[in-house]
Design a protein around this motif. Structure first.
Motif, PDB file in Angstrom:
ATOM      1  N   ASP A 147       0.876  -1.264  -0.048  1.00  0.00           N
ATOM      2  CA  ASP A 147       0.109   0.113  -0.108  1.00  0.00           C
ATOM      3  C   ASP A 147       0.632   1.345  -0.039  1.00  0.00           C
ATOM      4  OD1 ASP A 147      -2.448  -1.494   0.022  1.00  0.00           O
ATOM      5  OD2 ASP A 147      -2.500  -1.704   2.361  1.00  0.00           O
ATOM      6  N   ASP A 148       2.046   1.343   0.792  1.00  0.00           N
ATOM      7  CA  ASP A 148       2.913   2.314   0.803  1.00  0.00           C
ATOM      8  C   ASP A 148       3.228   2.692  -0.683  1.00  0.00           C
ATOM      9  OD1 ASP A 148       3.252   2.749   3.412  1.00  0.00           O
ATOM     10  OD2 ASP A 148       4.883   1.417   3.645  1.00  0.00           O
ATOM     11  N   VAL A 149       3.832   1.668  -1.398  1.00  0.00           N
ATOM     12  CA  VAL A 149       4.103   1.886  -2.963  1.00  0.00           C
ATOM     13  C   VAL A 149       3.035   2.218  -3.654  1.00  0.00           C
ATOM     14  CG1 VAL A 149       5.314   0.795  -4.894  1.00  0.00           C
ATOM     15  CG2 VAL A 149       6.061  -0.014  -2.552  1.00  0.00           C
ATOM     16  N   GLN A 150       1.839   1.445  -3.679  1.00  0.00           N
ATOM     17  CA  GLN A 150       0.769   2.226  -4.370  1.00  0.00           C
ATOM     18  C   GLN A 150       0.320   3.556  -4.054  1.00  0.00           C
ATOM     19  OE1 GLN A 150      -0.862   0.592  -6.787  1.00  0.00           O
ATOM     20  NE2 GLN A 150       0.548  -1.231  -6.800  1.00  0.00           N
ATOM     21  N   ARG A 151       0.352   4.105  -3.060  1.00  0.00           N
ATOM     22  CA  ARG A 151       0.059   5.490  -2.590  1.00  0.00           C
ATOM     23  C   ARG A 151       1.070   6.213  -3.141  1.00  0.00           C
ATOM     24  NH1 ARG A 151       1.772   7.871   1.594  1.00  0.00           N
ATOM     25  NH2 ARG A 151       2.427   5.938   2.812  1.00  0.00           N
ATOM     26  N   LEU A 152       2.409   6.157  -2.961  1.00  0.00           N
ATOM     27  CA  LEU A 152       3.572   7.063  -3.198  1.00  0.00           C
ATOM     28  C   LEU A 152       3.660   7.119  -4.680  1.00  0.00           C
ATOM     29  CD1 LEU A 152       5.982   5.929  -0.428  1.00  0.00           C
ATOM     30  CD2 LEU A 152       4.762   8.211  -0.721  1.00  0.00           C
ATOM     31  N   LEU A 153       3.393   6.043  -5.487  1.00  0.00           N
ATOM     32  CA  LEU A 153       3.706   5.785  -6.811  1.00  0.00           C
ATOM     33  C   LEU A 153       2.463   5.857  -7.632  1.00  0.00           C
ATOM     34  CD1 LEU A 153       6.865   3.590  -6.818  1.00  0.00           C
ATOM     35  CD2 LEU A 153       6.858   6.123  -6.580  1.00  0.00           C
ATOM     36  N   ASN A 154       1.505   6.452  -7.188  1.00  0.00           N
ATOM     37  CA  ASN A 154       0.053   6.440  -7.786  1.00  0.00           C
ATOM     38  C   ASN A 154       0.061   7.500  -8.963  1.00  0.00           C
ATOM     39  OD1 ASN A 154      -2.580   5.532  -8.464  1.00  0.00           O
ATOM     40  ND2 ASN A 154      -3.316   7.032  -7.071  1.00  0.00           N
ATOM     41  N   LYS A 155       1.028   7.341  -9.952  1.00  0.00           N
ATOM     42  CA  LYS A 155       0.928   8.220 -11.125  1.00  0.00           C
ATOM     43  C   LYS A 155       0.795   7.466 -12.250  1.00  0.00           C
ATOM     44  CE  LYS A 155       4.382  10.948 -13.680  1.00  0.00           C
ATOM     45  NZ  LYS A 155       5.855  11.481 -13.695  1.00  0.00           N
ATOM     46  N   GLN A 156      -0.198   7.853 -13.125  1.00  0.00           N
ATOM     47  CA  GLN A 156      -0.506   7.337 -14.309  1.00  0.00           C
ATOM     48  C   GLN A 156       0.712   7.532 -15.500  1.00  0.00           C
ATOM     49  OE1 GLN A 156      -3.452   5.764 -14.481  1.00  0.00           O
ATOM     50  NE2 GLN A 156      -3.038   4.583 -16.367  1.00  0.00           N
ATOM     51  N   ILE A 157       1.066   6.451 -16.303  1.00  0.00           N
ATOM     52  CA  ILE A 157       1.998   6.617 -17.158  1.00  0.00           C
ATOM     53  C   ILE A 157       1.432   7.173 -18.349  1.00  0.00           C
ATOM     54  CG2 ILE A 157       3.873   5.362 -18.516  1.00  0.00           C
ATOM     55  CD1 ILE A 157       4.683   5.677 -15.780  1.00  0.00           C
ATOM     56  N   GLU A 158       1.946   8.006 -18.805  1.00  0.00           N
ATOM     57  CA  GLU A 158       1.482   8.906 -20.308  1.00  0.00           C
ATOM     58  C   GLU A 158       0.995   8.063 -21.374  1.00  0.00           C
ATOM     59  OE1 GLU A 158       2.237  12.707 -22.950  1.00  0.00           O
ATOM     60  OE2 GLU A 158       3.632  12.272 -21.441  1.00  0.00           O
ATOM     61  N   ASP A 159      -0.251   7.839 -21.783  1.00  0.00           N
ATOM     62  CA  ASP A 159      -0.656   7.077 -22.844  1.00  0.00           C
ATOM     63  C   ASP A 159      -0.584   5.535 -22.650  1.00  0.00           C
ATOM     64  OD1 ASP A 159      -0.966   9.414 -24.505  1.00  0.00           O
ATOM     65  OD2 ASP A 159       1.219   9.324 -25.160  1.00  0.00           O
ATOM     66  N   CYS A 160      -0.639   5.217 -21.217  1.00  0.00           N
ATOM     67  CA  CYS A 160      -0.544   3.755 -20.721  1.00  0.00           C
ATOM     68  C   CYS A 160      -1.561   3.534 -20.050  1.00  0.00           C
ATOM     69  CB  CYS A 160       0.635   3.470 -20.443  1.00  0.00           C
ATOM     70  SG  CYS A 160       2.217   3.674 -21.612  1.00  0.00           S
ATOM     71  N   ASN A 161      -2.168   2.323 -19.586  1.00  0.00           N
ATOM     72  CA  ASN A 161      -3.370   2.276 -18.948  1.00  0.00           C
ATOM     73  C   ASN A 161      -2.647   1.331 -17.640  1.00  0.00           C
ATOM     74  OD1 ASN A 161      -2.509  -0.317 -19.835  1.00  0.00           O
ATOM     75  ND2 ASN A 161      -4.623  -0.977 -20.409  1.00  0.00           N
ATOM     76  N   PHE A 162      -1.534   1.740 -17.111  1.00  0.00           N
ATOM     77  CA  PHE A 162      -1.029   1.427 -16.090  1.00  0.00           C
ATOM     78  C   PHE A 162      -0.295   2.582 -15.107  1.00  0.00           C
ATOM     79  CE2 PHE A 162       1.787   0.203 -19.365  1.00  0.00           C
ATOM     80  CZ  PHE A 162       3.052   0.872 -19.386  1.00  0.00           C
ATOM     81  N   THR A 163       0.051   2.425 -13.752  1.00  0.00           N
ATOM     82  CA  THR A 163       0.636   3.622 -13.107  1.00  0.00           C
ATOM     83  C   THR A 163       2.169   3.070 -13.041  1.00  0.00           C
ATOM     84  OG1 THR A 163       0.286   2.125 -10.997  1.00  0.00           O
ATOM     85  CG2 THR A 163      -1.504   3.792 -11.740  1.00  0.00           C
ATOM     86  N   LEU A 164       2.881   4.134 -12.255  1.00  0.00           N
ATOM     87  CA  LEU A 164       4.350   3.885 -12.061  1.00  0.00           C
ATOM     88  C   LEU A 164       4.416   2.976 -11.021  1.00  0.00           C
ATOM     89  CD1 LEU A 164       7.205   4.874 -12.140  1.00  0.00           C
ATOM     90  CD2 LEU A 164       6.404   6.748 -10.633  1.00  0.00           C
ATOM     91  N   ALA A 165       3.453   2.635 -10.130  1.00  0.00           N
ATOM     92  CA  ALA A 165       3.519   1.798  -9.147  1.00  0.00           C
ATOM     93  C   ALA A 165       3.467   0.373  -9.662  1.00  0.00           C
ATOM     94  CB  ALA A 165       2.246   1.719  -7.972  1.00  0.00           C
TER      95      ALA A 165
END
Length: 803
Positions: free
Chosen positions: A416-434
């Motif tokens: 949950d730490d990582v999901q919260r801190l890296l909850n950034k959408q990657i441009e033009d993609c359907n996934f996050t940095l996390a």
């Protein structure tokens, strides 16, 4: 009364602001004993007053309990200054109390970042009931093994001999004459844990036996000391005067390689099964074998074992992917779950190992790990004055309001730490940095730590970052170009690093040791040579100057063991500084020689020679050869031992064998080469039976039989031709290489020019900078082109032709 008067002095504020004041009683010779004792107590009260006024930091001591350790500087001793145990530091006050009260001594040895030392402190030394028993029946002494390796060595030898194992915390009971009678490592407080006897029970049993069976204790102790003396005496099979017949054959190198190969674990690398330690001394030997015979089957096998292990370590959790550097060791075979303490000596030696890996392969992966290690050391283990701190702790508070520390709390992450801190959408993609980060570093919702590696459940639902695949696989998984995947991972590490800095930091052991600073000087100097980065060389120079200023007595030409960071940030010293041990001399000499080969300032060789001559006077065994760990001047050391194993650090004898050969070649001093031969002969039994116990010394043995490869480059270092030749030398992995610059300047005062006839004779060739490769007093024709020099250095046949 005296304290009250002194506190009213008009100079009190200055005294309080200067915790580094020299103990003024040292200069008083005519005072009567009573007055002198009172003034000593005043000095200790001043130090306590200053420390009590300090805010923050680990050295502040505030508690209803305060024992004598509050007056020490060692971070480890200060950690125990508020225990209800009446601890004493190692010294005559404790010894005399034991003799007068006729009590056994309980000796506890550890270091400030030792996890199980913390456990035993919480369970036993902070327990009022157990402390009462300790105070009533024993004189209790605490020793920082990093301050006093000589004390640690004697009693660890006893513990290993009598129990079959060793480690820290080390717990030993001694007679008032300092003879050991019983010992072990960690003891749980009561009998029910881990199948071991409880500490409280042992205290009662030993106290009763001391009272009822005094004669048995005395006889047993005498026998123990006699056995230790016999078993720790080196077996020298032949007369040391007949060196040609006494030095073991180079076959020891083949045997060492064979023994390492048998213990090599091919899936994840490393030598042996869990727990796994980095063991840089093994890398040094294996790289030496490869550098000696790069095209042979043995050389290739040696290189493969090194590279695979170093790569798996760098991908594992033992490597801190967020804050850089390496932890002490891994509890599992995958290098995944470490004990989280970070030691300076590991960073220093691994910087050399990864630098050598880059030198052997040209693979930037290894260069990046070197930069990673030195980034950590420069940021977190460096003092502003140039010295290096000793370690960071494994344990820390999970939150700022937590009451108890947990192992790894500063380093681990929940999903949950990582999901919260890296909850950034990657441009033009359907996934996050996390998503990318969790995949690459094996971060799982329930945590990724095997419960078998978490005996106290401190890592439950936590994740230790580990790379099980590769950046290429991660890029392919998410359909990214490799540079984009790398950028995403870098961003994730940066965000987590910033988040980590808001957590309570682990304890910093800010003690600065000469030996470990010497190792780190080598680390920076080697990295500077291999990576062509002058900033690293400048950092090594700054560290060497620090040692010379704070840990060296130029009048006596002797080293001190340690110095400390005061509460005001300045360098401070204890009232009775600890004299240097053989490791302090050996490791620093190696560092200075490595530094010379990086910057070519001959003053570093001159200092190295001075220290080597002093080391020979203080530690050399004239009867049996080899170096004792400690000087002969300390009556509390019952037996002067010699380190005969390369472990987490190389032994002082192993490093000295290399130093003697390097200095002998540089300064044309045959007596140093002869001393190296005598040292090697003294360890004949060890080298011929179990060379894997001494891989660093085994590589020195190979240098002895091959002879050092001396490379002399002529010309001014600022000239492009000279710089190109130096770069050619520094880009080749040559076993047993000794590099010197003959720059033609008038340096009649330089020890190199004064003592080495070869350097004085070397001249440029046809007006151009030239390099000469020499072995056994025979030199090649001058090489003026870098390619020509590389070919000469990389071709073993051409080197053999010089013999």
């Amino acid at each position: 009364m005296i304290l009250g008067i002194l506190r009213q002095c008009t100079t009190i504020r200055n005294l309080i602001k200067r915790p580094t004041i020299v103990p003024f009683y040292k200069n008083i010779s005519l005072l009567d004993t009573t007055c002198l004792s009172a003034i000593k107590r005043c000095h200790l009260e001043f130090r306590w007053l200053h420390r009590s006024m300090a805010t923050g930091g680990d050295n502040t001591v505030t508690s209803k309990h305060q024992n004598r350790l509050a007056y020490e500087r060692s971070p480890y001793l200060l950690q125990h200054a508020t225990n209800p145990v009446e601890w004493y530091p190692w010294g005559n006050e404790a010894f005399e109390k034991a003799r007068q009260e006729d009590k056994l001594i309980f000796l506890s040895v550890g270091y400030s970042t030792c996890h199980w030392c913390h456990v035993m402190e919480r369970e036993s030394f902070e327990n009022e009931e157990i402390a009462k028993v300790m105070n009533e029946h024993f004189v209790n002494i605490k020793v920082d093994r990093e301050e006093r390796p000589d004390v640690d060595k004697i009693y660890m030898t006893f513990v290993q001999a009598t129990s079959g194992g060793g480690g820290w915390p080390m717990s030993v009971w001694l007679t008032p004459e300092l003879t050991p009678v019983f010992g072990g490592t960690y003891f749980p407080p009561v009998d029910r844990y881990y199948g071991q006897p409880g500490f409280k029970s042992l205290l009662g049993i030993l106290s009763s036996q001391w009272k009822d069976n005094r004669q048995k204790f005395a006889e047993s102790g005498a026998k123990v000391i006699d056995v230790l003396k016999k078993t720790t005496t080196l077996d020298v099979p032949l007369a040391l005067s007949s060196l040609a017949n006494s030095v073991p054959s180079p076959d020891c190198g083949e045997k060492c390689l064979e023994q390492l190969s048998r213990s090599f674990e091919p899936q994840f690398g490393g030598f042996g099964l869990a727990p796994k330690f980095p063991q840089p001394v093994n890398f040094n030997f294996l790289f030496h074998v490869y550098g000696r015979e790069p095209d042979s089957e043995a050389g290739k096998r040696a290189l493969d074992m090194c590279l695979h292990t170093l790569k798996m370590m760098a991908k594992g959790g033992i490597h801190d992917h967020v804050s850089q550097g390496f932890a002490r060791y891994s509890t599992d075979e995958r290098w995944h779950v470490p004990h989280f303490e970070k030691m300076l000596y590991d960073q220093a030696q691994l910087a050399v190992a990864y630098s050598t890996a880059f030198l052997a392969t040209g693979d930037e992966f290894y260069a990046d790990i070197v930069r990673d290690i030195l980034q950590y050391v420069g940021r977190d283990l460096s003092d502003k004055s140039g010295g290096f701190y000793s370690a960071e702790d494994a344990d820390s508070y999970p939150t700022h309001d937590a009451k108890h520390k947990k192992e790894g709390a500063f380093c681990v992450w929940t999903y949950d730490d990582v999901q919260r801190l890296l909850n950034k959408q990657i441009e033009d993609c359907n996934f996050t940095l996390a998503d990318i980060f969790c995949y690459h570093y094996d971060i799982k919702p329930q945590g990724n730590v095997n419960p078998n590696q978490d005996p106290h459940s401190e890592l439950r639902h936590q994740n230790v970052l580990i790379v099980t695949g590769s950046e290429e696989e991660t890029a392919e998984k998410y359909g990214l170009a490799l540079p984009a995947a790398r950028a995403a991972l870098e961003e994730g590490r940066r965000v987590l690093f910033e988040a980590r800095q808001k957590r309570p930091r682990p304890h910093l052991d800010d003690k600065m040791l000469t030996a470990w600073n010497g190792l780190m000087i080598s680390g920076y100097a080697k990295a500077g040579q291999v990576l062509k980065d002058s900033c690293y060389i400048d950092r090594a120079i700054k560290a060497a100057n620090f040692v010379k200023k704070h840990l060296y007595n130029p009048t006596a030409e002797t080293l001190l063991r340690s110095c400390y960071r005061g509460s005001d940030g300045n360098i401070v010293q204890i009232s009775a500084p600890i004299s240097g041990f053989v490791d302090d001399y050996a490791f620093l000499i190696r560092g200075l020689l490595d530094l010379y080969e990086a910057c070519f300032d001959p003053s570093w060789v001159e200092w190295a020679e001075t220290l080597q001559d002093q080391q020979d006077r203080l530690f050399w065994d004239e009867e049996g050869a080899g170096y004792f760990t400690s000087p002969a001047s300390d009556p509390s050391i019952l037996i002067r031992l010699k380190e005969d194993q390369d472990g987490a650090e190389p032994s002082g004898n192993s490093v000295s064998a290399h130093n003697l050969q390097r200095l002998g070649a540089l300064l044309d001093r045959q007596e140093l080469q002869d001393r190296a031969a005598r040292l090697l002969a003294a360890f004949t039994s060890r080298l011929t039976r179990v060379p894997v116990a001494l891989p660093e010394l085994t590589s020195a043995l190979l240098v002895h039989h091959d002879a050092p490869t001396q490379v002399f480059v002529t010309g001014r270092p600022e000239d492009p031709d000279t710089a190109a030749l130096l770069e050619a030398v520094q880009s080749c992995l040559v076993a047993g290489r000794v590099l010197a610059l003959a720059d033609g300047r008038d340096r009649s005062e330089s020890v190199l020019y004064r003592k080495c006839e070869v350097i004085r004779r070397m001249k440029p060739a046809g007006g151009r900078a030239a390099a000469y490769v020499c072995r056994r007093r025979a030199c090649s024709l001058p090489a003026t082109a870098p390619a020509e020099l590389r070919a000469l250095l990389s071709d073993p046949a051409s080197c053999r032709a010089l013999q």
